[in-house]
Design a protein around this motif. Structure first.
Motif, PDB file in Angstrom:
ATOM      1  N   SER A  97      -6.224   7.323   7.451  1.00  0.00           N
ATOM      2  CA  SER A  97      -5.759   5.695   7.793  1.00  0.00           C
ATOM      3  C   SER A  97      -6.846   4.660   7.798  1.00  0.00           C
ATOM      4  O   SER A  97      -7.980   5.224   8.186  1.00  0.00           O
ATOM      5  CB  SER A  97      -5.361   5.903   9.339  1.00  0.00           C
ATOM      6  OG  SER A  97      -5.006   4.483   9.889  1.00  0.00           O
ATOM      7  N   ALA A 120      -3.615  -0.441  10.875  1.00  0.00           N
ATOM      8  CA  ALA A 120      -2.140  -0.713  10.792  1.00  0.00           C
ATOM      9  C   ALA A 120      -2.323  -2.147  10.070  1.00  0.00           C
ATOM     10  O   ALA A 120      -3.298  -2.847   9.959  1.00  0.00           O
ATOM     11  CB  ALA A 120      -1.746  -0.502  12.182  1.00  0.00           C
ATOM     12  N   GLU A 133       0.997   0.969   8.320  1.00  0.00           N
ATOM     13  CA  GLU A 133      -0.105   1.672   8.308  1.00  0.00           C
ATOM     14  C   GLU A 133      -0.719   1.746   6.635  1.00  0.00           C
ATOM     15  O   GLU A 133       0.391   1.837   5.738  1.00  0.00           O
ATOM     16  CB  GLU A 133       0.025   3.163   8.702  1.00  0.00           C
ATOM     17  CG  GLU A 133      -1.116   4.022   8.697  1.00  0.00           C
ATOM     18  CD  GLU A 133      -1.672   3.754  10.180  1.00  0.00           C
ATOM     19  OE1 GLU A 133      -3.038   3.910  10.253  1.00  0.00           O
ATOM     20  OE2 GLU A 133      -1.074   3.402  11.142  1.00  0.00           O
TER      21      GLU A 133
END
Length: 88
Positions: free
Chosen positions: A79, A82, A71
């Motif tokens: 975020s 990924a 991440e």
């Protein structure tokens, strides 16, 4: 802009940890890093000025450390997505 990068690693020996230390020290822009040896993923946390994740994974593979970006977060903890699959 700082990024917080979470990388899963395979650390089996103290020499593996030494290889990680030497590899990370070769990267400019890494502000801090730590490894959670208690976690089953041996999570490597990196704070850097830019997204060094893919390049770091490649460099770790060069010294025999399997790893993958789990991440990436921005400086606010949001975020950015990924990462990569395992590199051998």
């Amino acid at each position: 802009m700082s990024r917080y990068i979470i990388i899963s690693t395979v650390i089996n020996t103290p020499i593996d940890l030494q290889h990680i230390y030497q590899t990370i020290n070769a990267f400019l822009g890494i502000l801090e890093w730590s490894v959670d040896l208690e976690d089953s993923d041996k999570v490597l946390r990196v704070v850097s000025n830019n997204d060094v994740g893919p390049e770091l994974v490649k460099s770790l593979a060069g010294v025999g450390i399997r790893s993958s970006v789990m991440e990436v977060f921005d400086e606010n903890g949001l975020s950015l997505g990924a990462g990569l699959s395992f590199v051998h």
